[in-house]
Design a protein around this motif. Structure first.
Motif, PDB file in Angstrom:
ATOM      1  N   ALA A  65       0.836  -1.203   0.000  1.00 45.87           N
ATOM      2  CA  ALA A  65       0.000   0.000   0.000  1.00 45.87           C
ATOM      3  C   ALA A  65       0.874   1.258   0.000  1.00 45.87           C
ATOM      4  CB  ALA A  65      -0.924  -0.009   1.215  1.00 45.87           C
ATOM      5  N   VAL A  66       1.956   1.255   0.763  1.00 43.08           N
ATOM      6  CA  VAL A  66       2.876   2.399   0.777  1.00 43.08           C
ATOM      7  C   VAL A  66       3.549   2.536  -0.588  1.00 43.08           C
ATOM      8  CG1 VAL A  66       5.050   3.228   1.770  1.00 43.08           C
ATOM      9  CG2 VAL A  66       3.240   2.388   3.269  1.00 43.08           C
ATOM     10  N   MET A  67       3.877   1.414  -1.204  1.00 44.41           N
ATOM     11  CA  MET A  67       4.490   1.451  -2.538  1.00 44.41           C
ATOM     12  C   MET A  67       3.541   2.092  -3.551  1.00 44.41           C
ATOM     13  SD  MET A  67       5.931  -1.755  -4.797  1.00 44.41           S
ATOM     14  CE  MET A  67       6.835  -2.428  -3.433  1.00 44.41           C
ATOM     15  N   ALA A  68       2.258   1.733  -3.498  1.00 50.12           N
ATOM     16  CA  ALA A  68       1.278   2.326  -4.406  1.00 50.12           C
ATOM     17  C   ALA A  68       1.130   3.827  -4.149  1.00 50.12           C
ATOM     18  CB  ALA A  68      -0.068   1.624  -4.265  1.00 50.12           C
ATOM     19  N   ALA A  69       1.082   4.212  -2.882  1.00 48.53           N
ATOM     20  CA  ALA A  69       0.961   5.637  -2.543  1.00 48.53           C
ATOM     21  C   ALA A  69       2.191   6.416  -2.998  1.00 48.53           C
ATOM     22  CB  ALA A  69       0.756   5.793  -1.039  1.00 48.53           C
ATOM     23  N   ALA A  70       3.377   5.839  -2.824  1.00 49.69           N
ATOM     24  CA  ALA A  70       4.601   6.509  -3.276  1.00 49.69           C
ATOM     25  C   ALA A  70       4.598   6.668  -4.797  1.00 49.69           C
ATOM     26  CB  ALA A  70       5.827   5.724  -2.824  1.00 49.69           C
ATOM     27  N   GLY A  71       4.102   5.670  -5.506  1.00 44.16           N
ATOM     28  CA  GLY A  71       4.012   5.764  -6.959  1.00 44.16           C
ATOM     29  C   GLY A  71       3.076   6.868  -7.404  1.00 44.16           C
ATOM     30  N   ILE A  72       1.933   6.953  -6.756  1.00 49.43           N
ATOM     31  CA  ILE A  72       0.960   7.999  -7.104  1.00 49.43           C
ATOM     32  C   ILE A  72       1.541   9.383  -6.807  1.00 49.43           C
ATOM     33  CG2 ILE A  72      -1.280   8.967  -6.450  1.00 49.43           C
ATOM     34  CD1 ILE A  72      -2.220   6.025  -6.102  1.00 49.43           C
ATOM     35  N   LEU A  73       2.196   9.520  -5.667  1.00 49.25           N
ATOM     36  CA  LEU A  73       2.815  10.814  -5.339  1.00 49.25           C
ATOM     37  C   LEU A  73       3.935  11.161  -6.313  1.00 49.25           C
ATOM     38  CD1 LEU A  73       2.911  10.642  -1.442  1.00 49.25           C
ATOM     39  CD2 LEU A  73       1.433  12.058  -2.879  1.00 49.25           C
ATOM     40  N   THR A  74       4.683  10.168  -6.767  1.00 48.23           N
ATOM     41  CA  THR A  74       5.742  10.408  -7.754  1.00 48.23           C
ATOM     42  C   THR A  74       5.155  10.905  -9.070  1.00 48.23           C
ATOM     43  OG1 THR A  74       7.108   8.706  -6.742  1.00 48.23           O
ATOM     44  CG2 THR A  74       7.672   9.346  -8.989  1.00 48.23           C
ATOM     45  N   ILE A  75       4.057  10.311  -9.494  1.00 47.78           N
ATOM     46  CA  ILE A  75       3.399  10.737 -10.735  1.00 47.78           C
ATOM     47  C   ILE A  75       2.899  12.177 -10.593  1.00 47.78           C
ATOM     48  CG2 ILE A  75       1.404  10.352 -12.224  1.00 47.78           C
ATOM     49  CD1 ILE A  75       1.766   7.328 -11.614  1.00 47.78           C
ATOM     50  N   ILE A  76       2.248  12.482  -9.478  1.00 47.18           N
ATOM     51  CA  ILE A  76       1.735  13.839  -9.262  1.00 47.18           C
ATOM     52  C   ILE A  76       2.889  14.845  -9.246  1.00 47.18           C
ATOM     53  CG2 ILE A  76       0.629  15.347  -7.550  1.00 47.18           C
ATOM     54  CD1 ILE A  76      -1.128  12.908  -6.823  1.00 47.18           C
ATOM     55  N   PHE A  77       3.974  14.515  -8.538  1.00 50.18           N
ATOM     56  CA  PHE A  77       5.130  15.404  -8.484  1.00 50.18           C
ATOM     57  C   PHE A  77       5.705  15.627  -9.879  1.00 50.18           C
ATOM     58  CE2 PHE A  77       9.746  15.976  -8.161  1.00 50.18           C
ATOM     59  CZ  PHE A  77       9.790  17.132  -7.417  1.00 50.18           C
ATOM     60  N   SER A  78       5.802  14.568 -10.689  1.00 48.09           N
ATOM     61  CA  SER A  78       6.348  14.694 -12.039  1.00 48.09           C
ATOM     62  C   SER A  78       5.478  15.586 -12.913  1.00 48.09           C
ATOM     63  CB  SER A  78       6.476  13.316 -12.687  1.00 48.09           C
ATOM     64  OG  SER A  78       7.381  12.521 -11.982  1.00 48.09           O
ATOM     65  N   LEU A  79       4.154  15.441 -12.794  1.00 47.65           N
ATOM     66  CA  LEU A  79       3.253  16.274 -13.596  1.00 47.65           C
ATOM     67  C   LEU A  79       3.342  17.746 -13.202  1.00 47.65           C
ATOM     68  CD1 LEU A  79       0.129  13.940 -13.761  1.00 47.65           C
ATOM     69  CD2 LEU A  79       1.745  14.460 -15.592  1.00 47.65           C
ATOM     70  N   VAL A  80       3.403  18.015 -11.900  1.00 43.75           N
ATOM     71  CA  VAL A  80       3.521  19.405 -11.438  1.00 43.75           C
ATOM     72  C   VAL A  80       4.856  19.996 -11.876  1.00 43.75           C
ATOM     73  CG1 VAL A  80       3.728  20.848  -9.368  1.00 43.75           C
ATOM     74  CG2 VAL A  80       1.929  19.133  -9.520  1.00 43.75           C
ATOM     75  N   LYS A  81       5.917  19.207 -11.768  1.00 49.96           N
ATOM     76  CA  LYS A  81       7.241  19.681 -12.194  1.00 49.96           C
ATOM     77  C   LYS A  81       7.246  19.983 -13.690  1.00 49.96           C
ATOM     78  CE  LYS A  81      12.082  18.392 -12.312  1.00 49.96           C
ATOM     79  NZ  LYS A  81      13.049  17.329 -12.148  1.00 49.96           N
ATOM     80  N   LYS A  82       6.636  19.121 -14.495  1.00 52.15           N
ATOM     81  CA  LYS A  82       6.576  19.331 -15.944  1.00 52.15           C
ATOM     82  C   LYS A  82       5.792  20.602 -16.266  1.00 52.15           C
ATOM     83  CE  LYS A  82       6.509  18.098 -20.375  1.00 52.15           C
ATOM     84  NZ  LYS A  82       7.082  19.160 -21.151  1.00 52.15           N
ATOM     85  N   LYS A  83       4.677  20.818 -15.565  1.00 51.27           N
ATOM     86  CA  LYS A  83       3.872  22.020 -15.801  1.00 51.27           C
ATOM     87  C   LYS A  83       4.673  23.273 -15.454  1.00 51.27           C
ATOM     88  CE  LYS A  83      -0.323  24.354 -14.497  1.00 51.27           C
ATOM     89  NZ  LYS A  83      -1.213  24.620 -13.398  1.00 51.27           N
TER      90      LYS A  83
END
Length: 109
Positions: free
Chosen positions: A48-66
């Motif tokens: 569950a922590v692995m899934a949450a870390a993955g989702i947070l990584t995706i969100i961080f990457s999208l915000v950084k790209k924007k």
């Protein structure tokens, strides 16, 4: 971002498989927990922590790209306020002196 997708998929898959294992296991998973039940719960929490870390990584990457795209738009302005070295059709950053866009084929002035 790829790492985020991999973490999310592995975390969700592992969580689902762990819950499936728990539902078909002969243990009751009620207090007091045996060492096996504690270990299965720990594995579920890790996934569950692995899934949450993955989702947070995706969100961080999208915000950084924007934010990077916004910064590129600001730095691509010339003195008159027009964008320079950027394709007007697809927005690709171009090398100085480019006559055509390599992505969309638009001829530039």
């Amino acid at each position: 971002m790829v790492i985020g997708y991999i973490l999310t998929v592995l975390g969700i898959l592992g969580s689902v498989l762990t819950v499936n294992y728990m539902s078909h296991d002969r243990y009751t998973y009620t207090a007091p927990l045996t060492s096996h039940e504690t270990m299965v719960f720990a594995v579920f929490i890790v996934f569950a922590v692995m899934a949450a870390a993955g989702i947070l990584t995706i969100i961080f990457s999208l915000v950084k790209k924007k934010n990077q795209d916004t910064l590129n738009r600001i730095t691509d302005m010339d003195e008159s306020g027009k964008r320079q070295n950027v394709c007007p059709v697809c927005g690709l950053n171009l090398a100085e002196g480019a006559r055509t866009c390599p992505k969309c084929g638009k001829r530039l002035l």
